[in-house]
Write a protein that holds these residues in place. Structure first.
Motif, PDB file in Angstrom:
ATOM      1  N   ASP A 173       0.872  -1.166   0.000  1.00 14.83           N
ATOM      2  CA  ASP A 173       0.000   0.000   0.000  1.00 14.83           C
ATOM      3  C   ASP A 173       0.916   1.225   0.000  1.00 14.83           C
ATOM      4  O   ASP A 173       1.839   1.313   0.816  1.00 14.83           O
ATOM      5  N   ARG A 174       0.681   2.117  -0.931  1.00 12.34           N
ATOM      6  CA  ARG A 174       1.591   3.249  -1.128  1.00 12.34           C
ATOM      7  C   ARG A 174       1.800   4.059   0.173  1.00 12.34           C
ATOM      8  O   ARG A 174       2.935   4.370   0.535  1.00 12.34           O
ATOM      9  N   ASP A 175       0.738   4.367   0.865  1.00 15.35           N
ATOM     10  CA  ASP A 175       0.856   5.175   2.095  1.00 15.35           C
ATOM     11  C   ASP A 175       1.632   4.419   3.167  1.00 15.35           C
ATOM     12  O   ASP A 175       2.459   4.997   3.870  1.00 15.35           O
ATOM     13  N   TRP A 178       5.453   4.419   2.229  1.00 10.43           N
ATOM     14  CA  TRP A 178       6.192   5.684   2.350  1.00 10.43           C
ATOM     15  C   TRP A 178       6.211   6.216   3.776  1.00 10.43           C
ATOM     16  O   TRP A 178       7.126   6.941   4.156  1.00 10.43           O
ATOM     17  N   SER A 179       5.225   5.838   4.598  1.00  8.23           N
ATOM     18  CA  SER A 179       5.247   6.300   5.988  1.00  8.23           C
ATOM     19  C   SER A 179       5.880   5.241   6.903  1.00  8.23           C
ATOM     20  O   SER A 179       6.004   5.446   8.106  1.00  8.23           O
ATOM     21  N   ASN A 226       4.261  -3.682   4.664  1.00 13.17           N
ATOM     22  CA  ASN A 226       3.743  -2.509   3.946  1.00 13.17           C
ATOM     23  C   ASN A 226       2.385  -2.721   3.303  1.00 13.17           C
ATOM     24  O   ASN A 226       2.009  -1.994   2.381  1.00 13.17           O
TER      25      ASN A 226
END
Ligand code: ZN
Ligand code: ZN
Length: 262
Positions: A173-175, A178-179, A226
């Motif tokens: 999942d992109r969010d 990156w977090s 992730n």
């Protein structure tokens, strides 16, 4: 009849088994073999197979989670290995022992047969020497496997259109990526054009395919750090316009059980 199951899926090891059978005989191939030898044998037993039941291993690329055990398994059980020249060179460069293993070099674009299974390799953008993914068929039904691809291409869209079953990477999942806690270089590798597919890109690719024959869609190669199964499932269900429960998920520990295409 074509049926398929997964022994494991994820960065800790990938191994899928496909079987084509008729009244008189069956052909079985592994797509990748990224678990250790004991685990592979144990998990084969879990789906009711013995190592001697396997006719060939189709290698997608040289990364350890896909090819780590290919030559060990092939040498121990006399199984042929179908592999591109680039993937083979990648494994040789790592010092993998290929003595005593029957290697069948393949072209990344040329279809071939392993007894009763027709195999169509296709090229994908990924950070390996000559990575491919595969569509396998018993002559009637077609199963496509797509993991380890940084960017969906028009070529991939065409190859995967009109399939009966699809095992599709939903890596991250992109969010969450990156977090998350991964170092920046690793985030950039995974999220880059030669890395892996996130839920959103997988769903977009799925939505762009000819899905008229699809009877099975299974999210695969999910990151345990992730991604969340419910996010991957929801993304694919939206693309299919179906109930979330219809979407299958392959897990690291269990893979998934047999699915049939009659
Ligand atoms: Zn992988
Ligand atoms: Zn890879």
């Amino acid at each position: 009849m074509l049926r398929f199951a997964s022994l494991a899926s994820g960065s800790g090891g990938n191994c899928l088994v496909a079987e084509a059978s008729d009244a008189t005989c069956a052909t079985r191939v592994l797509v990748d073999c990224g678990l250790n030898l004991t685990d592979t044998e144990r998990r084969l037993a879990r789906v009711g197979l013995a190592p001697r039941d396997i006719d060939a291993i189709l290698v997608t690329h040289e990364h350890g989670d896909h090819a780590g055990c290919v030559f060990d398994f092939a040498a121990a059980h006399g199984v042929a290995v179908y592999i591109t020249h680039g993937s083979l060179a990648g494994l040789e460069a790592e010092g993998k022992q290929i003595e005593g293993v029957k290697i069948v070099p393949i072209s990344s674009r040329q279809a071939f047969f392993v007894d009763g299974i027709q195999v169509q390799p296709f090229t994908v953008p990924h950070d390996a020497r000559e990575p491919v993914q595969y569509v396998v068929s018993d002559g009637a039904a077609k199963l496509g496997v797509l993991t380890d691809i940084g960017t969906p291409t028009e070529h991939v869209r065409q190859v995967l259109s009109g399939l009966d079953a699809l095992v599709l990477e939903c890596n991250y999942d992109r969010d969450m990526l990156w977090s998350g806690a991964y170092p920046k270089w690793l985030k950039e590798r995974i999220g880059g054009p030669l890395g892996h597919l996130d839920n959103r890109d997988s769903a977009r690719l799925l939505a762009a395919l000819d899905r008229s024959r699809l009877k099975h869609v299974i999210g695969a190669h999910l990151s345990q750090q992730n991604n969340k199964p419910e996010l991957a499932r929801a993304a694919l269900a939206r693309a299919m316009n179906c109930e979330e429960s219809w979407i299958g998920l392959a897990t690291q520990d269990e893979g998934f059980g047999w699915r049939e295409l009659v």
